[in-house]
Design an enzyme around this catalytic site. Sequence first.
Site, mmCIF file in Angstrom:
data_model
loop_
_atom_site.group_PDB
_atom_site.id
_atom_site.type_symbol
_atom_site.label_atom_id
_atom_site.label_comp_id
_atom_site.label_asym_id
_atom_site.label_seq_id
_atom_site.Cartn_x
_atom_site.Cartn_y
_atom_site.Cartn_z
ATOM 1 N N LYS A 1 8.065 13.343 5.045
ATOM 2 C CA LYS A 1 7.221 13.382 3.845
ATOM 3 C C LYS A 1 7.418 14.740 3.193
ATOM 4 C CE LYS A 1 4.125 10.821 1.686
ATOM 5 N NZ LYS A 1 3.985 9.371 1.577
ATOM 6 N N ASP B 1 5.116 9.115 -4.307
ATOM 7 C CA ASP B 1 3.784 9.053 -3.685
ATOM 8 C C ASP B 1 2.833 9.515 -4.795
ATOM 9 O OD1 ASP B 1 2.345 8.774 -0.889
ATOM 10 O OD2 ASP B 1 1.511 10.598 -1.717
ATOM 11 N N SER C 1 11.600 0.099 -0.090
ATOM 12 C CA SER C 1 12.495 1.265 -0.197
ATOM 13 C C SER C 1 13.671 1.092 0.754
ATOM 14 C CB SER C 1 11.747 2.561 0.150
ATOM 15 O OG SER C 1 11.081 3.066 -0.984
HETATM 16 P P1 NDP Z 1 -0.740 7.544 -7.911
HETATM 17 O O1 NDP Z 1 -0.492 8.958 -8.215
HETATM 18 O O2 NDP Z 1 -0.019 6.499 -8.655
HETATM 19 O O3 NDP Z 1 -2.314 7.215 -8.019
HETATM 20 C C1 NDP Z 1 -3.230 7.914 -7.256
HETATM 21 C C2 NDP Z 1 -4.616 7.479 -7.693
HETATM 22 O O4 NDP Z 1 -5.583 8.022 -6.789
HETATM 23 C C3 NDP Z 1 -5.015 7.973 -9.063
HETATM 24 O O5 NDP Z 1 -5.880 7.053 -9.637
HETATM 25 C C4 NDP Z 1 -5.716 9.279 -8.746
HETATM 26 O O6 NDP Z 1 -6.639 9.703 -9.741
HETATM 27 C C5 NDP Z 1 -6.464 8.908 -7.497
HETATM 28 N N1 NDP Z 1 -6.717 10.109 -6.694
HETATM 29 C C6 NDP Z 1 -5.817 11.009 -6.249
HETATM 30 N N2 NDP Z 1 -6.417 11.993 -5.565
HETATM 31 C C7 NDP Z 1 -7.727 11.706 -5.615
HETATM 32 C C8 NDP Z 1 -8.873 12.332 -5.095
HETATM 33 N N3 NDP Z 1 -8.793 13.474 -4.393
HETATM 34 N N4 NDP Z 1 -10.078 11.736 -5.315
HETATM 35 C C9 NDP Z 1 -10.151 10.571 -6.006
HETATM 36 N N5 NDP Z 1 -9.096 9.932 -6.532
HETATM 37 C C10 NDP Z 1 -7.908 10.489 -6.335
HETATM 38 O O7 NDP Z 1 -0.480 7.405 -6.324
HETATM 39 P P2 NDP Z 1 -0.182 6.098 -5.483
HETATM 40 O O8 NDP Z 1 -0.924 4.945 -6.027
HETATM 41 O O9 NDP Z 1 1.279 6.010 -5.297
HETATM 42 O O10 NDP Z 1 -0.786 6.503 -4.054
HETATM 43 C C11 NDP Z 1 -2.133 6.228 -3.690
HETATM 44 C C12 NDP Z 1 -2.253 6.274 -2.173
HETATM 45 O O11 NDP Z 1 -1.371 5.296 -1.594
HETATM 46 C C13 NDP Z 1 -1.883 7.590 -1.509
HETATM 47 O O12 NDP Z 1 -2.676 7.788 -0.353
HETATM 48 C C14 NDP Z 1 -0.439 7.365 -1.081
HETATM 49 O O13 NDP Z 1 -0.052 8.211 -0.016
HETATM 50 C C15 NDP Z 1 -0.522 5.911 -0.645
HETATM 51 N N6 NDP Z 1 0.755 5.214 -0.583
HETATM 52 C C16 NDP Z 1 1.542 5.088 -1.700
HETATM 53 C C17 NDP Z 1 2.725 4.391 -1.621
HETATM 54 C C18 NDP Z 1 3.556 4.120 -2.818
HETATM 55 O O14 NDP Z 1 4.489 3.333 -2.712
HETATM 56 N N7 NDP Z 1 3.282 4.715 -3.970
HETATM 57 C C19 NDP Z 1 3.211 3.843 -0.336
HETATM 58 C C20 NDP Z 1 2.252 3.952 0.745
HETATM 59 C C21 NDP Z 1 1.100 4.643 0.605
HETATM 60 P P3 NDP Z 1 -6.246 10.862 -10.770
HETATM 61 O O15 NDP Z 1 -5.444 10.192 -11.824
HETATM 62 O O16 NDP Z 1 -7.552 11.391 -11.233
HETATM 63 O O17 NDP Z 1 -5.466 11.893 -9.982
#
Ligand code: NDP
Length: 452
Positions: free
Chosen positions: A126, A166, A384
């Site tokens: 990561k 991510d 992936s």
């Molecule tokens: P994105 O950046 O697309 O979206 C993240 C979302 O979570 C946004 O709505 C963001 O809000 C919100 N967020 C981030 N940090 C916080 C926080 N501290 N408190 C509240 N809301 C928060 O990321 P992903 O959708 O890709 O990832 C989301 C989760 O899924 C993560 O834990 C990631 O590790 C996990 N994941 C993702 C994968 C992928 O393929 N993308 C694969 C496996 C797991 P804001 O816009 O305000 O920042």
Amino acid sequence: MNQLTQQIYQHVCQLDPDQKEFQQAVYTFLLSMDKIVDELPEIGYHKVIERMVEPERAIIFRVPWIDDEGRLQINRGFRVQQSSALGPYKGGLRFHPSVNLSIMKFLAFEQVFKNSLTGLPMGGGKGGSDFNPKGKSEAEVMRFCQSFMTELYRHIGPDTDVPAGDIGVGGREVGYMFGQYKRITDTFTGVLTGKGQSFGGSLIRPEATGYGLVYFCNEILQGEGKKLEGKTCLVSGSGNVAQYTVEKLNQFGARVVTLSDSSGMIYDEEGITPEKLEYVKQLKNVKRGRIREYAEKYKGVTYIPRTGEGANPIWDIKADYAFPCATQNEINEEDAANLIKNGIQLVGEGANMPCAAAAEKLFIDKGVLLAPAKAANAGGVAVSGLEMSQNSMRLKWTSAEVDQKLQQIMRGIYENASAAADKYSEHNNFVDGANIAGFLKVADAMIAQGYV
Ligand code: NDP
């Protein structure tokens, strides 16, 4: 905890006392290891777990870049290469101001077992940076990505380490980093996944994590004679994983009533229909707006701003199933108690480690079906892995082919986690099941490869 796992945990805490997220990930994993270490003495003899909690390599580097005012900005970059026992390191890059070594190590550690569960030949890693893409111009994001890759390129490669997206890293950022890698190395390879469709990206990769989450949870529900159709669901976040979780839940006939971002949440009792979801995709992916704007556009929708610590109002809404898809530790013990009080039956982890350890324990103790991230959100890395195969073979599968393989992989993960739970823990303890099934394969490879 038994003696071995207790010793390992104490050692991890003493070595890096400030790495709370990493300690938490190791702790919950060790609780599952308790169920097998006595039965499998070779694990202790070969110090498999002791080796696993130490990354093979952790790289920290400076990322200098020039902002639109011509000023020099400096961020910190990371790549944690946790395990190459099963294949090249594989795992996403996160750009978020909260990124630090503890968060990188927890994510890399979890990634190893997740990748193992997919059945594909991938190790775990990561990376990321404390860079905040929010509010930056296109040119600033591009310059940052180019500078980040100018250092990272020497540590990665299609047979060495293959990063992806991510939080804060989507198709745009992957594209800029891919372009810079290609320019520096003069090679066109599958060194990153989540690429654009026109230059080697797999169909269904953007959808894969959310779709896979719903497929996995559907397997669990079917095993219990339950279904998604007609059920009320809570989804947090509004990024990649949240969006495609809502899309697939809608396709299964469920009604999703919430979404959120770091500023607040929306509650739409009527449900987030496919049309409204299209608006969210435009709002978040193109306009890079805030979820608050959803409540301004649609009548009858409530917006609740987020006010710091304590209980999160999103987890105090009555629903059948909950899908945390934002970030780590977004469900604390109080949130878990609220969900249980309101009769929640299943929690499907789209985000990585969204439940605090105490929340996880409460769900298991109270018989809530808990689909742990390692298994439930493995669909993203699985596709992936399929993108890597397509790049190596220089061909492209159709959406239907990739989606079918994704469904197969998620069903396989369910079956393996379920069987491991029944054998070593208890029926429907998918946390133990996923940890143990993921672990055993890596352990086997590590023992076979000698003391490296
Ligand atoms: P994105 O950046 O697309 O979206 C993240 C979302 O979570 C946004 O709505 C963001 O809000 C919100 N967020 C981030 N940090 C916080 C926080 N501290 N408190 C509240 N809301 C928060 O990321 P992903 O959708 O890709 O990832 C989301 C989760 O899924 C993560 O834990 C990631 O590790 C996990 N994941 C993702 C994968 C992928 O393929 N993308 C694969 C496996 C797991 P804001 O816009 O305000 O920042």
